[in-house]
Design an enzyme around this catalytic site. Structure first.
Site, PDB file in Angstrom:
ATOM      1  N   HIS A 290     -18.215  19.984   8.545  1.00  0.00           N
ATOM      2  CA  HIS A 290     -18.224  21.444   8.430  1.00  0.00           C
ATOM      3  C   HIS A 290     -18.053  22.200   9.740  1.00  0.00           C
ATOM      4  O   HIS A 290     -17.880  23.413   9.739  1.00  0.00           O
ATOM      5  CB  HIS A 290     -19.517  21.922   7.756  1.00  0.00           C
ATOM      6  CG  HIS A 290     -20.682  21.997   8.702  1.00  0.00           C
ATOM      7  ND1 HIS A 290     -21.455  20.917   8.986  1.00  0.00           N
ATOM      8  CD2 HIS A 290     -21.168  23.029   9.435  1.00  0.00           C
ATOM      9  CE1 HIS A 290     -22.382  21.278   9.862  1.00  0.00           C
ATOM     10  NE2 HIS A 290     -22.234  22.543  10.147  1.00  0.00           N
TER      11      HIS A 290
HETATM   12  C1  UD1 Z   1     -23.514  27.740  10.403  1.00  0.00           C
HETATM   13  C2  UD1 Z   1     -23.973  27.603  11.856  1.00  0.00           C
HETATM   14  C3  UD1 Z   1     -24.066  26.125  12.251  1.00  0.00           C
HETATM   15  C4  UD1 Z   1     -24.839  25.299  11.217  1.00  0.00           C
HETATM   16  C5  UD1 Z   1     -24.215  25.558   9.834  1.00  0.00           C
HETATM   17  C6  UD1 Z   1     -24.901  24.773   8.735  1.00  0.00           C
HETATM   18  C7  UD1 Z   1     -23.280  29.474  13.328  1.00  0.00           C
HETATM   19  C8  UD1 Z   1     -22.352  29.896  14.386  1.00  0.00           C
HETATM   20  N1  UD1 Z   1     -23.039  28.261  12.777  1.00  0.00           N
HETATM   21  O1  UD1 Z   1     -22.174  27.294  10.335  1.00  0.00           O
HETATM   22  O2  UD1 Z   1     -24.733  26.033  13.503  1.00  0.00           O
HETATM   23  O3  UD1 Z   1     -24.737  23.918  11.526  1.00  0.00           O
HETATM   24  O4  UD1 Z   1     -24.314  26.957   9.560  1.00  0.00           O
HETATM   25  O5  UD1 Z   1     -24.223  24.935   7.520  1.00  0.00           O
HETATM   26  O6  UD1 Z   1     -24.214  30.202  13.002  1.00  0.00           O
HETATM   27  N2  UD1 Z   1     -19.825  30.244   3.288  1.00  0.00           N
HETATM   28  C9  UD1 Z   1     -19.940  30.377   1.924  1.00  0.00           C
HETATM   29  N3  UD1 Z   1     -21.175  30.346   1.354  1.00  0.00           N
HETATM   30  C10 UD1 Z   1     -22.304  30.209   2.088  1.00  0.00           C
HETATM   31  C11 UD1 Z   1     -22.179  30.077   3.486  1.00  0.00           C
HETATM   32  C12 UD1 Z   1     -20.944  30.092   4.075  1.00  0.00           C
HETATM   33  O7  UD1 Z   1     -18.944  30.495   1.215  1.00  0.00           O
HETATM   34  O8  UD1 Z   1     -23.402  30.191   1.507  1.00  0.00           O
HETATM   35  C13 UD1 Z   1     -18.485  30.211   3.910  1.00  0.00           C
HETATM   36  C14 UD1 Z   1     -17.978  31.534   4.374  1.00  0.00           C
HETATM   37  O9  UD1 Z   1     -16.633  31.581   4.033  1.00  0.00           O
HETATM   38  C15 UD1 Z   1     -18.101  31.491   5.879  1.00  0.00           C
HETATM   39  C16 UD1 Z   1     -17.979  30.019   6.187  1.00  0.00           C
HETATM   40  O10 UD1 Z   1     -18.520  29.357   5.037  1.00  0.00           O
HETATM   41  O11 UD1 Z   1     -17.118  32.250   6.507  1.00  0.00           O
HETATM   42  C17 UD1 Z   1     -18.744  29.609   7.415  1.00  0.00           C
HETATM   43  O12 UD1 Z   1     -20.085  30.054   7.321  1.00  0.00           O
HETATM   44  P1  UD1 Z   1     -20.849  30.556   8.660  1.00  0.00           P
HETATM   45  O13 UD1 Z   1     -22.134  31.139   8.282  1.00  0.00           O
HETATM   46  O14 UD1 Z   1     -19.903  31.361   9.452  1.00  0.00           O
HETATM   47  O15 UD1 Z   1     -21.056  29.240   9.493  1.00  0.00           O
HETATM   48  P2  UD1 Z   1     -21.264  27.723   9.114  1.00  0.00           P
HETATM   49  O16 UD1 Z   1     -19.987  26.987   9.287  1.00  0.00           O
HETATM   50  O17 UD1 Z   1     -21.988  27.547   7.825  1.00  0.00           O
END
Ligand code: UD1
Length: 368
Positions: free
Chosen positions: A211
């Protein structure tokens, strides 16, 4: 003593589960902890958030900012405003921030700007890779915080090199507390959660998750990683983070194959049961590297570096820099050496809570 925990992303819910249990156990000279929880809403899918609160028996958040997805600046900026309002309202003795996400940095920054004390749980981790948003979040949070709760001696040594030893306490790793607790209940459960992999019980398989932005956001790198998983001799269960699903679809990459079975993000007990039933793990997650180590499964990490150096001992965890080597490394036999307890004996969360009392000038003596 009032503590405001600020969380927002999946690994933080696991850490919060350990801390909220410990908070209900520790009493200091008759004083217990009034624990408030602020959820930023960074992770909002039920399978990424609600299920963790339910399965790990975490009290419902007092406040949910419902920030959701967005650029780093948008996420962090909106969090700062919402957190400030809650801080002014709650007036905590401590703001407690967890790990390395945008929610961590926003919590620390909002709090120090109001002159309110901040403790950072999982302080001192370093990948020394400034391209990772998580590395920036960690470094800035450590340098803003008043109390640094380090999970390992390695983490404490990083903090010492940055001049932060006077505010550091080594507690052990609170994720180990929950991992060991849940693994124990899975082992003793007559009907443990089953992995969704459609193979007979007892079959050999690997658990995989990918991820991190460095792996998912570049199409040729992501294609090579998925090709590597497809080339493995073993069955693989790939738990798909929303970010991986989104990017794979944008880049036209098919995740499933003859040997790779794609599953939704797993609730924590199912993930632990899945690892316990597996012959090993392939991941870029920090938490899962440690869980594999604690549960005696070899881990293959699809990154150039790891913050959890202790997992590398005797090849329990191997970093794959050249993706052509993924298949060979992932199918290596399991090491047999014992690994000691670099992450503590399962009491890190109690130690962290006692450190909060001690650092607020009130030594902790009794427990419920
Ligand atoms: C975040 C953390 C990372 C942690 C990870 C665990 C930051 C910079 N990164 O990364 O340190 O290891 O969480 O998962 O804070 N999305 C959904 N549903 C959700 C959550 C996310 O659809 O419930 C999608 C969204 O499109 C979003 C993408 O996933 O843009 C990334 O989510 P984001 O919160 O930006 O960061 P993570 O990659 O989850």
């Amino acid at each position: 003593m009032k503590v405001l925990s600020i969380v927002g992303a999946r690994p933080q819910f696991v850490k919060l589960a350990a801390i909220s249990r410990a908070m209900s156990q520790v009493v200091n000279h008759g004083e217990s902890i009034e624990h408030f929880i602020l959820h930023t809403g960074q992770h909002y899918d039920a399978g990424m958030s609600d299920v963790f609160f339910k399965d790990l028996e975490i009290p419902a958040p007092n406040v949910n900012l419902e920030i959701g997805s967005g650029s780093h600046a948008m996420q962090t900026g909106r969090m700062l405003e919402g957190i400030e309002t809650t801080l002014l309202d709650v007036q905590p003795t401590w703001t407690l921030v967890y790990g390395d996400t945008n929610s961590t940095l926003a919590g620390a920054l909002a709090s120090v700007k109001l002159g309110m004390p901040v403790a950072h749980l999982e302080a001192g981790l370093r990948s020394f890779n400034r391209q990772m948003p998580e590395e920036i979040n960690r470094v800035l949070t450590d340098h803003a915080a008043d109390l640094l709760l380090a999970p390992t001696e390695t983490a404490a040594s990083h903090l010492a090199k940055e001049g932060l030893s006077s505010s550091t306490t080594v507690t052990g790793d609170v994720m180990a507390d929950i991992c060991l607790l849940v693994a124990n209940s899975v082992r003793n459960d007559p009907e443990p959660p089953r992995s969704p992999l459609p193979v007979p019980p007892g079959s050999k398989y690997l658990v995989a998750t990918i991820h991190r932005a460095e792996n998912t956001d570049n199409s040729s790198r992501l294609r090579s990683i998925i090709k590597g998983l497809h080339s493995l001799d073993n069955q693989v269960i790939l738990y798909v983070h929303p970010r991986l699903r989104k990017r794979a679809s944008e880049f036209g990459i098919e995740l499933s194959s003859n040997n790779v079975f794609v599953a939704e993000p797993a609730p924590y007990p199912e993930l632990i049961a899945s690892v316990l039933g597996s012959i090993g793990v392939v991941t870029d997650s920090g938490g899962l590297q440690k869980e594999a180590f604690l549960l005696d499964r070899p881990c293959t990490t699809v990154r150039g570096e790891t913050e959890w150096l202790e997992t590398l001992v005797d090849g329990w965890n191997v970093l794959v820099r050249d993706l052509n080597e993924l298949a060979a490394v992932a199918s290596r036999p399991s090491p047999t050496s014992s690994r000691g307890e670099p992450y503590g004996a399962g009491d890190a969360s109690l130690r962290a809570v006692r450190a909060l009392f001690a650092a607020s000038g009130r030594d902790c003596r009794t427990e419920r």
